[in-house]
Design a protein around this motif. Structure first.
Motif: not given
Length: 163
Positions: A16-17, A22-27, A31-36, A68-69
């Motif tokens: 989960l961590f 992966f959820q907050i990693m900059p892209l 590609v950002e709009v396709w981020r799963p 928060i993140l």
């Protein structure tokens, strides 16, 4: 509590961590709009595999952390993730028996619902949220990620004897 049960819980929280990272990693913007939605996908897996252990409270805590993140309005993603995970937990026995392609369709619809709840809450609470079809692009990419993620997390769960 035995050591092997504690290790199993640690493995789940590590996954989960990693999903949160992966959820907050900059892209790049393209590609950002396709981020799963990594956190939603991993949480769906654990809620489907172990609904008695990882369910709505876990989803709420992770949703607040994600709010928060991301610097978003506090509670919006928490509520959306909790509602999605509640639906998964209530039907987890049925979902586990679906073939992977049906699970992929289910995951896509759950992620579309997740984004619609976030959009609706931002529209009602914050106001001025504009609807964009790009809202559903993460659901498309999540369909393809689900096959690999399910296989990976199942192998992790079996090798570390997570129960």
């Amino acid at each position: 509590m035995s050591a092997h049960i504690a290790n199993g819980r640690l493995v789940v929280w590590i996954t989960l961590f990693v999903a949160m990272m992966f959820q907050i990693m900059p892209l790049p913007q393209i590609v950002e709009v396709w981020r799963p939605d990594w956190l939603v996908l991993v949480m769906i897996y654990w809620a489907m595999a172990l609904p008695h252990r990882y369910s709505v409270l876990t989803a709420w805590i992770l949703g607040v952390m994600l709010d928060i993140l991301l610097g978003a309005t506090l509670g919006i993603r928490a509520l959306a993730l909790s509602l999605v995970i509640y639906f998964v937990v209530m039907h987890s026995q049925r979902f586990r028996n679906f073939p992977r392609w049906q699970q992929s369709i289910l995951v896509a619809s759950l992620i579309c619902g997740y984004h619609m709840i976030i959009y609706w809450l931002q529209y009602v609470v914050v106001g001025g949220a504009e609807f964009d079809i790009a809202l559903f692009l993460p659901a498309i990419s999540s369909v393809f990620i689900w096959w690999w993620l399910f296989w990976s997390l199942r192998n992790i769960r079996r090798s570390y004897k997570v129960r």
